[in-house]
Design a protein around this motif. Structure first.
Motif, PDB file in Angstrom:
ATOM      1  N   ASN A  52       6.200   6.861   0.672  1.00 28.93           N
ATOM      2  CA  ASN A  52       5.156   5.836   0.769  1.00 28.93           C
ATOM      3  C   ASN A  52       5.128   5.119   2.106  1.00 28.93           C
ATOM      4  OD1 ASN A  52       4.286   6.380  -1.828  1.00 28.93           O
ATOM      5  ND2 ASN A  52       5.917   5.114  -2.697  1.00 28.93           N
ATOM      6  N   SER A  53       6.253   5.079   2.797  1.00 27.49           N
ATOM      7  CA  SER A  53       6.220   4.362   4.075  1.00 27.49           C
ATOM      8  C   SER A  53       7.222   4.952   5.050  1.00 27.49           C
ATOM      9  CB  SER A  53       6.532   2.880   3.848  1.00 27.49           C
ATOM     10  OG  SER A  53       7.878   2.606   4.173  1.00 27.49           O
ATOM     11  N   GLY A  54       6.985   4.675   6.316  1.00 27.10           N
ATOM     12  CA  GLY A  54       7.857   5.169   7.371  1.00 27.10           C
ATOM     13  C   GLY A  54       9.293   4.729   7.172  1.00 27.10           C
ATOM     14  N   LYS A  55       9.466   3.624   6.455  1.00 27.37           N
ATOM     15  CA  LYS A  55      10.834   3.137   6.208  1.00 27.37           C
ATOM     16  C   LYS A  55      11.630   4.183   5.431  1.00 27.37           C
ATOM     17  CE  LYS A  55      10.653  -0.878   3.962  1.00 27.37           C
ATOM     18  NZ  LYS A  55       9.858  -0.056   3.193  1.00 27.37           N
ATOM     19  N   ASP A  56      10.909   4.982   4.637  1.00 25.62           N
ATOM     20  CA  ASP A  56      11.598   5.991   3.817  1.00 25.62           C
ATOM     21  C   ASP A  56      11.632   7.355   4.483  1.00 25.62           C
ATOM     22  OD1 ASP A  56      10.080   4.582   0.841  1.00 25.62           O
ATOM     23  OD2 ASP A  56      11.960   4.072   1.879  1.00 25.62           O
ATOM     24  N   ASP A  57      11.139   7.427   5.715  1.00 30.75           N
ATOM     25  CA  ASP A  57      11.066   8.730   6.400  1.00 30.75           C
ATOM     26  C   ASP A  57      12.446   9.391   6.477  1.00 30.75           C
ATOM     27  OD1 ASP A  57      10.905   9.920   9.681  1.00 30.75           O
ATOM     28  OD2 ASP A  57       9.745  10.757   8.004  1.00 30.75           O
ATOM     29  N   TRP A  58      13.483   8.576   6.644  1.00 34.09           N
ATOM     30  CA  TRP A  58      14.831   9.121   6.874  1.00 34.09           C
ATOM     31  C   TRP A  58      15.315   9.961   5.693  1.00 34.09           C
ATOM     32  CZ3 TRP A  58      18.934   7.893   3.608  1.00 34.09           C
ATOM     33  CH2 TRP A  58      18.680   6.861   2.688  1.00 34.09           C
ATOM     34  N   LYS A  59      14.801   9.677   4.493  1.00 33.63           N
ATOM     35  CA  LYS A  59      15.357  10.382   3.310  1.00 33.63           C
ATOM     36  C   LYS A  59      14.349  11.355   2.711  1.00 33.63           C
ATOM     37  CE  LYS A  59      14.019   6.672   0.124  1.00 33.63           C
ATOM     38  NZ  LYS A  59      14.485   5.791  -0.940  1.00 33.63           N
TER      39      LYS A  59
END
Ligand code: 55R
Length: 125
Positions: A105-112
């Protein structure tokens, strides 16, 4: 002779089945991926795939890659890259590594959002 032309039916260690249609003269191909893994019990619609394989290799153990756009609840994509090997008894297998990218949903979660693994497919037809 015509070993490791990818057209035909393949199955991986999860039981998923891949049907690759005719391989064009430039090595490109399309096909369908019927996954054996999914969270829902709903009948699984085959996902479309497209990719390409090397054709000039005299050794007939070409490398290839293909992309699968999953048709299911999760808007995700998997890319497979690997090589086709022929064993002493002429059996073909596709040794691959894959990257599975799910939509987050957001770039914040891109890492996973990206998983990786390996998979071997053997020819079933
Ligand atoms: O809705 C979905 C989303 C992802 C999926 N990934 N499958 C894979 C990912 C990597 C390697 C093999 C498979 C497989 O299904 O065989 C399948 C269904």
């Amino acid at each position: 002779p015509c070993k490791c032309i990818l057209s035909g039916q393949w199955q991986n260690d999860l039981g998923s089945q891949v049907h690759i249609f005719d391989v064009e003269a430039d090595g490109s191909f399309s096909g369908e991926y019927r996954t054996a893994v999914s969270a829902t019990q709903a009948p699984i619609q085959p996902a479309l795939l497209c990719g390409s394989q090397q054709l000039h290799g005299e050794g007939q153990q070409p490398t290839f890659g293909f992309t699968v756009n999953w048709k299911s609840f999760s808007d995700s994509t998997t890319v497979f890259v690997g090589q086709c090997f022929v064993d002493k008894s002429g059996e073909e297998s596709l040794h691959t590594m894959w990257l599975l990218r799910e939509e987050v949903n957001s770039g914040k979660d891109d890492w996973k959002a990206t998983r990786t693994g390996c998979n071997v497919f053997t020819r079933i037809a």
